[in-house]
Design a protein around this motif. Structure first.
Motif, PDB file in Angstrom:
ATOM      1  N   ILE A 116       0.883  -1.170   0.000  1.00 51.56           N
ATOM      2  CA  ILE A 116       0.000   0.000   0.000  1.00 51.56           C
ATOM      3  C   ILE A 116       0.915   1.213   0.000  1.00 51.56           C
ATOM      4  O   ILE A 116       1.721   1.394   0.921  1.00 51.56           O
ATOM      5  CB  ILE A 116      -0.952   0.024   1.208  1.00 51.56           C
ATOM      6  N   MET A 117       0.814   2.017  -1.057  1.00 50.66           N
ATOM      7  CA  MET A 117       1.651   3.212  -1.193  1.00 50.66           C
ATOM      8  C   MET A 117       0.970   4.344  -0.416  1.00 50.66           C
ATOM      9  O   MET A 117       0.277   5.198  -0.971  1.00 50.66           O
ATOM     10  CB  MET A 117       1.837   3.541  -2.676  1.00 50.66           C
ATOM     11  N   GLY A 118       1.184   4.304   0.908  1.00 49.90           N
ATOM     12  CA  GLY A 118       0.436   5.189   1.796  1.00 49.90           C
ATOM     13  C   GLY A 118       0.617   6.662   1.493  1.00 49.90           C
ATOM     14  O   GLY A 118      -0.347   7.437   1.517  1.00 49.90           O
ATOM     15  N   GLY A 119       1.847   7.066   1.217  1.00 45.49           N
ATOM     16  CA  GLY A 119       2.090   8.477   0.930  1.00 45.49           C
ATOM     17  C   GLY A 119       1.392   8.944  -0.327  1.00 45.49           C
ATOM     18  O   GLY A 119       0.967  10.107  -0.425  1.00 45.49           O
ATOM     19  N   ARG A 120       1.265   8.066  -1.299  1.00 41.79           N
ATOM     20  CA  ARG A 120       0.574   8.450  -2.540  1.00 41.79           C
ATOM     21  C   ARG A 120      -0.940   8.534  -2.323  1.00 41.79           C
ATOM     22  O   ARG A 120      -1.611   9.292  -3.026  1.00 41.79           O
ATOM     23  CB  ARG A 120       0.926   7.479  -3.661  1.00 41.79           C
ATOM     24  N   LEU A 121      -1.463   7.761  -1.369  1.00 40.19           N
ATOM     25  CA  LEU A 121      -2.869   7.958  -0.996  1.00 40.19           C
ATOM     26  C   LEU A 121      -3.044   9.327  -0.356  1.00 40.19           C
ATOM     27  O   LEU A 121      -3.988  10.064  -0.682  1.00 40.19           O
ATOM     28  CB  LEU A 121      -3.327   6.856  -0.039  1.00 40.19           C
ATOM     29  N   ASP A 122      -2.121   9.694   0.535  1.00 41.90           N
ATOM     30  CA  ASP A 122      -2.159  11.044   1.124  1.00 41.90           C
ATOM     31  C   ASP A 122      -2.117  12.113   0.030  1.00 41.90           C
ATOM     32  O   ASP A 122      -2.895  13.074   0.051  1.00 41.90           O
ATOM     33  CB  ASP A 122      -0.958  11.256   2.052  1.00 41.90           C
ATOM     34  N   ASP A 123      -1.193  11.941  -0.913  1.00 43.26           N
ATOM     35  CA  ASP A 123      -1.050  12.920  -2.001  1.00 43.26           C
ATOM     36  C   ASP A 123      -2.357  13.080  -2.760  1.00 43.26           C
ATOM     37  O   ASP A 123      -2.789  14.209  -3.073  1.00 43.26           O
ATOM     38  CB  ASP A 123       0.035  12.475  -2.995  1.00 43.26           C
ATOM     39  N   TRP A 124      -2.991  11.954  -3.084  1.00 43.51           N
ATOM     40  CA  TRP A 124      -4.215  12.009  -3.877  1.00 43.51           C
ATOM     41  C   TRP A 124      -5.336  12.688  -3.100  1.00 43.51           C
ATOM     42  O   TRP A 124      -6.069  13.527  -3.656  1.00 43.51           O
ATOM     43  CB  TRP A 124      -4.650  10.614  -4.323  1.00 43.51           C
ATOM     44  N   LEU A 125      -5.475  12.373  -1.815  1.00 43.65           N
ATOM     45  CA  LEU A 125      -6.552  12.990  -1.037  1.00 43.65           C
ATOM     46  C   LEU A 125      -6.332  14.499  -0.884  1.00 43.65           C
ATOM     47  O   LEU A 125      -7.295  15.272  -0.881  1.00 43.65           O
ATOM     48  CB  LEU A 125      -6.664  12.321   0.325  1.00 43.65           C
ATOM     49  N   LYS A 126      -5.070  14.908  -0.796  1.00 44.06           N
ATOM     50  CA  LYS A 126      -4.804  16.353  -0.739  1.00 44.06           C
ATOM     51  C   LYS A 126      -5.202  17.024  -2.050  1.00 44.06           C
ATOM     52  O   LYS A 126      -5.786  18.116  -2.056  1.00 44.06           O
ATOM     53  CB  LYS A 126      -3.325  16.592  -0.425  1.00 44.06           C
ATOM     54  N   LYS A 127      -4.898  16.371  -3.165  1.00 44.37           N
ATOM     55  CA  LYS A 127      -5.288  16.924  -4.461  1.00 44.37           C
ATOM     56  C   LYS A 127      -6.806  16.917  -4.623  1.00 44.37           C
ATOM     57  O   LYS A 127      -7.400  17.895  -5.096  1.00 44.37           O
ATOM     58  CB  LYS A 127      -4.628  16.121  -5.586  1.00 44.37           C
ATOM     59  N   TRP A 128      -7.434  15.807  -4.227  1.00 42.76           N
ATOM     60  CA  TRP A 128      -8.894  15.672  -4.374  1.00 42.76           C
ATOM     61  C   TRP A 128      -9.642  16.680  -3.502  1.00 42.76           C
ATOM     62  O   TRP A 128     -10.579  17.341  -3.980  1.00 42.76           O
ATOM     63  CB  TRP A 128      -9.298  14.243  -4.017  1.00 42.76           C
ATOM     64  N   THR A 129      -9.240  16.834  -2.238  1.00 40.62           N
ATOM     65  CA  THR A 129      -9.929  17.786  -1.373  1.00 40.62           C
ATOM     66  C   THR A 129      -9.726  19.209  -1.883  1.00 40.62           C
ATOM     67  O   THR A 129     -10.639  20.042  -1.799  1.00 40.62           O
ATOM     68  CB  THR A 129      -9.437  17.686   0.089  1.00 40.62           C
ATOM     69  N   GLY A 130      -8.546  19.487  -2.437  1.00 37.49           N
ATOM     70  CA  GLY A 130      -8.327  20.810  -3.016  1.00 37.49           C
ATOM     71  C   GLY A 130      -9.252  21.077  -4.183  1.00 37.49           C
ATOM     72  O   GLY A 130      -9.855  22.158  -4.292  1.00 37.49           O
TER      73      GLY A 130
END
Length: 360
Positions: free
Chosen positions: A205-219
């Motif tokens: 599970i590429m945890g940091g990339r999930l974080d990255d995506w959620l930051k982009k999505w919420t933005g």
């Protein structure tokens, strides 16, 4: 939670020697891997981005070698030559890990090499390349993307005796789907009387990339969250996936990758899983004396998890049935990461071209 014993050791070595949590190096670069082994690393990984960076970093080694390969194989194009360099890089890294492989009976000491991302739509091609790569060294483990096509390829390759590492994987439903596929492969092997062996399967599970995506999505959705909350998303997914794997008795282990903060290591210590930070993250964890405590079963703070669970995109990633396999490839983190892998392939082609056909 009490700090673990052996406090005279650096944090990574302490965790590696005192818990079931295995350390891998998120690079096949020989110099970094040797130092990581000193920290307790018992595995390493390679992908198109990592391979391109390692080859580019050592032009004095790979420039002459690529010219030699071109002379030996006059009909090969840039892609064939570049991937031969990736294979050689991986074989050399695998040799460094042989002692850990022997000591663990094959559970650890693995070098993970990724299938060509350009094959991501072709199950048969992924299986064929996985079988080919598995024969490079006894301790090779092969990465295949956790899409519907890739998971079918993983099951078939595992049935044929290939050790598997899922990649392009960011969510609990992906990890569970892979874990189930690998169990089916083991059952098929047993039913057909094929020999039992320690595969050392891992499910990333590429945890940091999930974080990255959620930051982009919420933005994009203009959603405000409290500072720091989204930095726990990948950790939450990793903890939940580990819990599911343990509860269901899967033979494969969860692997934490794509580090963005030390929580993606420190919050997982104590679990029978793998953490695979880039070498620089390993150095920083040691330099900052991050506390080592058994935290795998410590829940994500309730207030943080409650805020995350308000986000529909996080729920898709966190719930076991949050997505169907047909949806995995279109998940935002998957699309963005696949594009990066494909771009690294193109950059490797260009690097080989510039060595063989320098501008006049």
């Amino acid at each position: 939670m009490s700090t673990l014993l052996q406090t005279d050791l650096a944090p990574l070595a302490r965790a590696a020697s005192s818990t079931p949590t295995a350390l891998w190096n998120d690079s096949a670069d020989p110099s970094e891997l040797r130092r990581s082994i000193e920290f307790g690393a018992v595995g390493a990984t390679c992908n198109p981005v990592i391979a391109f960076a390692a080859i580019k970093k050592s032009p004095d080694v790979w420039g002459p070698r690529l010219r030699e390969l071109a002379a030996e194989h006059p009909t090969w194009g840039e892609s064939q030559l570049g991937w031969q360099a990736v294979k050689e890089l991986s074989i050399a890294a695998a040799q460094l890990l042989e002692p850990a492989f022997e000591a663990s009976g094959g559970r650890n000491g693995r070098l993970s090499i990724q299938t060509d991302p350009r094959l991501h739509r072709d199950m048969d091609a992924l299986v064929a390349q996985a079988v080919e790569f598995s024969q490079l060294a006894e301790n090779i483990i092969v990465k295949i993307p956790a899409t519907a096509t890739g998971i079918a390829a993983m099951e078939e390759a595992a049935y044929r005796g290939v050790s598997i590492n899922a990649t392009l994987s960011f969510t609990v439903p992906q990890a569970v789907a892979v874990g189930e596929a690998l169990e089916r492969a083991l059952d098929r092997r047993a039913a057909d009387g094929l020999p039992e062996q320690e595969f050392g399967h891992v499910v990333t599970i590429m945890g940091g990339r999930l974080d990255d995506w959620l930051k982009k999505w919420t933005g994009a959705e203009r959603i405000l969250t409290n500072p720091g909350v989204l930095d726990w998303a990948g950790v939450a997914a990793l903890k939940r996936a580990h819990h599911v794997f343990t509860e269901r008795g899967y033979h494969s282990r969860i692997l934490s990758a794509a580090f963005r903060n030390h929580l993606q290591w420190s919050e997982l210590v104590g679990g029978d899983l793998v953490v695979s930070p880039p070498f620089d993250w390993q150095a920083r964890i040691n330099e900052n004396s991050i506390p080592v405590a058994n935290r795998i079963d410590v829940p994500v703070p309730a207030q943080i998890l409650a805020e995350l669970e308000k986000l529909s995109e996080f729920r898709r990633a966190y719930e076991v049935n949050g997505m169907t396999p047909a949806e995995f490839e279109d998940f935002g983190a998957a699309r963005n990461t696949l594009r990066q892998f494909l771009d690294a392939d193109a950059q490797l082609d260009a690097l080989v071209r510039d060595i063989l056909v320098p501008a006049a």
